[in-house]
Write a protein that holds these residues in place. Structure first.
Motif, PDB file in Angstrom:
ATOM      1  N   GLU A   5     -48.003 -30.668  65.815  1.00 57.10           N
ATOM      2  CA  GLU A   5     -48.843 -30.440  66.944  1.00 57.10           C
ATOM      3  C   GLU A   5     -50.163 -32.145  66.824  1.00 57.10           C
ATOM      4  N   THR A   6     -51.008 -31.916  65.810  1.00 59.77           N
ATOM      5  CA  THR A   6     -52.044 -32.833  65.427  1.00 59.77           C
ATOM      6  C   THR A   6     -51.126 -33.686  64.786  1.00 59.77           C
ATOM      7  N   ILE A   7     -50.375 -33.952  64.430  1.00 59.86           N
ATOM      8  CA  ILE A   7     -50.564 -35.447  63.942  1.00 59.86           C
ATOM      9  C   ILE A   7     -49.194 -35.916  64.923  1.00 59.86           C
ATOM     10  N   GLU A   8     -48.644 -36.098  66.091  1.00 59.25           N
ATOM     11  CA  GLU A   8     -47.310 -36.200  67.278  1.00 59.25           C
ATOM     12  C   GLU A   8     -48.579 -36.461  68.265  1.00 59.25           C
ATOM     13  N   GLN A   9     -49.890 -35.876  68.353  1.00 60.22           N
ATOM     14  CA  GLN A   9     -50.892 -35.974  69.269  1.00 60.22           C
ATOM     15  C   GLN A   9     -51.375 -37.233  68.673  1.00 60.22           C
ATOM     16  N   THR A  10     -51.426 -37.245  67.390  1.00 62.67           N
ATOM     17  CA  THR A  10     -52.242 -38.344  67.031  1.00 62.67           C
ATOM     18  C   THR A  10     -51.934 -40.197  66.553  1.00 62.67           C
ATOM     19  N   VAL A  11     -50.662 -39.649  66.701  1.00 62.07           N
ATOM     20  CA  VAL A  11     -49.362 -40.698  66.083  1.00 62.07           C
ATOM     21  C   VAL A  11     -49.297 -41.176  68.138  1.00 62.07           C
ATOM     22  N   THR A  12     -48.929 -40.489  68.529  1.00 59.94           N
ATOM     23  CA  THR A  12     -48.352 -40.680  70.270  1.00 59.94           C
ATOM     24  C   THR A  12     -50.126 -41.615  70.923  1.00 59.94           C
ATOM     25  N   GLY A  13     -50.993 -41.095  70.739  1.00 61.96           N
ATOM     26  CA  GLY A  13     -52.069 -41.812  71.303  1.00 61.96           C
ATOM     27  C   GLY A  13     -52.687 -42.302  70.587  1.00 61.96           C
ATOM     28  N   LEU A  14     -51.244 -43.229  69.862  1.00 63.00           N
ATOM     29  CA  LEU A  14     -51.897 -44.610  69.126  1.00 63.00           C
ATOM     30  C   LEU A  14     -50.876 -45.621  69.293  1.00 63.00           C
ATOM     31  N   GLY A  15     -49.763 -45.192  70.273  1.00 65.17           N
ATOM     32  CA  GLY A  15     -49.425 -45.971  71.299  1.00 65.17           C
ATOM     33  C   GLY A  15     -47.945 -45.807  70.192  1.00 65.17           C
ATOM     34  N   TYR A  16     -47.303 -44.699  69.258  1.00 68.12           N
ATOM     35  CA  TYR A  16     -46.054 -44.665  68.453  1.00 68.12           C
ATOM     36  C   TYR A  16     -45.061 -44.077  69.100  1.00 68.12           C
ATOM     37  N   GLU A  17     -44.480 -43.459  68.039  1.00 65.47           N
ATOM     38  CA  GLU A  17     -43.106 -42.235  68.448  1.00 65.47           C
ATOM     39  C   GLU A  17     -43.306 -41.289  67.156  1.00 65.47           C
ATOM     40  N   LEU A  18     -43.128 -40.680  67.393  1.00 71.80           N
ATOM     41  CA  LEU A  18     -43.276 -39.878  65.701  1.00 71.80           C
ATOM     42  C   LEU A  18     -41.537 -39.497  66.173  1.00 71.80           C
ATOM     43  N   VAL A  19     -41.475 -39.630  64.693  1.00 76.73           N
ATOM     44  CA  VAL A  19     -39.698 -38.900  64.699  1.00 76.73           C
ATOM     45  C   VAL A  19     -39.751 -38.676  63.281  1.00 76.73           C
ATOM     46  N   GLU A  20     -40.454 -37.769  61.938  1.00 81.49           N
ATOM     47  CA  GLU A  20     -40.101 -36.935  61.780  1.00 81.49           C
ATOM     48  C   GLU A  20     -41.657 -36.616  60.814  1.00 81.49           C
ATOM     49  N   ILE A  21     -40.829 -35.425  59.938  1.00 78.25           N
ATOM     50  CA  ILE A  21     -43.004 -35.539  59.257  1.00 78.25           C
ATOM     51  C   ILE A  21     -41.651 -34.709  58.148  1.00 78.25           C
ATOM     52  N   GLU A  22     -41.998 -34.036  56.717  1.00 80.19           N
ATOM     53  CA  GLU A  22     -41.602 -34.240  55.739  1.00 80.19           C
ATOM     54  C   GLU A  22     -43.157 -33.809  54.744  1.00 80.19           C
ATOM     55  N   ARG A  23     -42.594 -32.326  54.449  1.00 74.96           N
ATOM     56  CA  ARG A  23     -43.033 -32.303  52.810  1.00 74.96           C
ATOM     57  C   ARG A  23     -42.417 -31.764  51.945  1.00 74.96           C
ATOM     58  N   THR A  24     -42.960 -33.056  50.876  1.00 73.97           N
ATOM     59  CA  THR A  24     -42.104 -32.845  49.194  1.00 73.97           C
ATOM     60  C   THR A  24     -43.536 -32.284  47.943  1.00 73.97           C
ATOM     61  N   GLY A  25     -42.553 -32.531  47.344  1.00 74.82           N
ATOM     62  CA  GLY A  25     -43.197 -32.024  45.803  1.00 74.82           C
ATOM     63  C   GLY A  25     -44.169 -32.688  45.631  1.00 74.82           C
ATOM     64  N   GLY A  26     -45.516 -32.008  45.315  1.00 76.34           N
ATOM     65  CA  GLY A  26     -46.150 -32.821  44.381  1.00 76.34           C
ATOM     66  C   GLY A  26     -47.023 -32.750  45.885  1.00 76.34           C
ATOM     67  N   GLY A  27     -47.275 -31.917  46.738  1.00 79.53           N
ATOM     68  CA  GLY A  27     -47.997 -32.233  47.944  1.00 79.53           C
ATOM     69  C   GLY A  27     -48.113 -33.409  48.907  1.00 79.53           C
ATOM     70  N   LEU A  28     -46.765 -34.592  48.933  1.00 78.28           N
ATOM     71  CA  LEU A  28     -46.245 -36.199  49.635  1.00 78.28           C
ATOM     72  C   LEU A  28     -46.648 -35.259  50.873  1.00 78.28           C
ATOM     73  N   LEU A  29     -47.356 -35.316  51.877  1.00 79.52           N
ATOM     74  CA  LEU A  29     -46.782 -35.742  53.622  1.00 79.52           C
ATOM     75  C   LEU A  29     -46.379 -36.640  53.751  1.00 79.52           C
ATOM     76  N   ARG A  30     -45.720 -36.739  54.149  1.00 83.73           N
ATOM     77  CA  ARG A  30     -44.614 -38.277  54.875  1.00 83.73           C
ATOM     78  C   ARG A  30     -44.404 -38.198  56.519  1.00 83.73           C
ATOM     79  N   VAL A  31     -44.719 -38.999  56.776  1.00 82.76           N
ATOM     80  CA  VAL A  31     -44.779 -39.146  58.457  1.00 82.76           C
ATOM     81  C   VAL A  31     -43.741 -40.654  58.572  1.00 82.76           C
ATOM     82  N   THR A  32     -42.685 -40.476  59.877  1.00 82.93           N
ATOM     83  CA  THR A  32     -42.062 -41.780  60.267  1.00 82.93           C
ATOM     84  C   THR A  32     -42.606 -41.841  61.418  1.00 82.93           C
ATOM     85  N   ILE A  33     -42.723 -43.263  61.573  1.00 85.40           N
ATOM     86  CA  ILE A  33     -43.006 -43.587  63.287  1.00 85.40           C
ATOM     87  C   ILE A  33     -42.288 -44.817  63.360  1.00 85.40           C
ATOM     88  N   ASP A  34     -42.277 -44.614  64.627  1.00 84.57           N
ATOM     89  CA  ASP A  34     -40.875 -45.536  65.475  1.00 84.57           C
ATOM     90  C   ASP A  34     -41.481 -46.466  66.988  1.00 84.57           C
TER      91      ASP A  34
END
Length: 203
Positions: A5-34
């Motif tokens: 919810e935090t990420i989606e509100q931030t992304v949409t608040g900037l005028g973009y669309e949240l496509v996907e959120i992924e957590r991968t090994g090593g603590g990587l947080l990947r956010v895909t926008i469009d």
């Protein structure tokens, strides 16, 4: 507030669309926008660039620090050729494209009756099309041919009769995951759509 919810509100608040959120090994947080759809100017679709990603990255780093979110590295990027389809508007946007879908449950014996599709099948690749509504819910279908793969260098006879078209109707609630099929076409990313004269066999 939940991370999603935090990420989606931030992304949409900037005028973009949240496509996907992924957590991968090593603590990587990947956010895909469009860019949001439909585009601001009808018929003119904009695409995410490096400046867009940097803008979202800076704002997310600030917000996630305030929220105390745990992650080692943040990566913000644009959708790839296997873009995730999440909402009704995504399906409207990519109608006519080649997609991969995975159902939550197998199609079942009744749905596979009279076709070559196994009742246990859950994954399909085909062209996304509008379909008749199901119980008042917007309907979609994936249309495909079960053709054997052509080996490199193999010649296909022009007299060969193509396999019959098949169609599987579904609603968004029945889907576990849907993505654009990762097929690269250097002449433009458009799948070959079957002629209108062909009538698909519904499952």
């Amino acid at each position: 507030m939940a991370l999603q919810e935090t990420i989606e509100q931030t992304v949409t608040g900037l005028g973009y669309e949240l496509v996907e959120i992924e957590r991968t090994g090593g603590g990587l947080l990947r956010v895909t926008i469009d860019m949001p759809y439909p585009p601001d100017v009808p018929g003119v679709e904009q695409f995410i660039n490096a400046e867009d990603c940097e803008k979202v990255t800076r704002q997310l780093q600030f917000v996630l620090e305030v929220e105390g979110a745990e992650y080692a590295r943040l990566e913000v990027s644009s959708p790839g050729i296997d873009r995730l389809l999440r909402h009704e508007k995504d399906f409207e946007r990519f109608a006519g494209e080649l997609i991969d879908i995975t159902l939550k449950a197998p199609i079942g014996v009744a749905a596979s009756a009279g076709s070559t599709v196994a009742a246990s099948r859950k994954k399909f690749r085909g062209t996304l099309e509008r379909a008749e509504p199901k119980d008042g819910v917007a309907g979609w279908q994936v249309v495909w041919r079960d053709e054997p793969a052509v080996k490199p260098g193999q010649k296909v006879s022009k007299k060969k009769i193509p396999a019959a078209l098949q169609a599987l109707g579904f609603t968004l609630d029945e889907i576990h995951q849907a993505r654009l099929a990762p097929v690269v076409d250097f002449k433009g990313r458009k799948p070959k759509i079957a002629p209108a004269a062909d009538k698909p066999t519904e499952n």
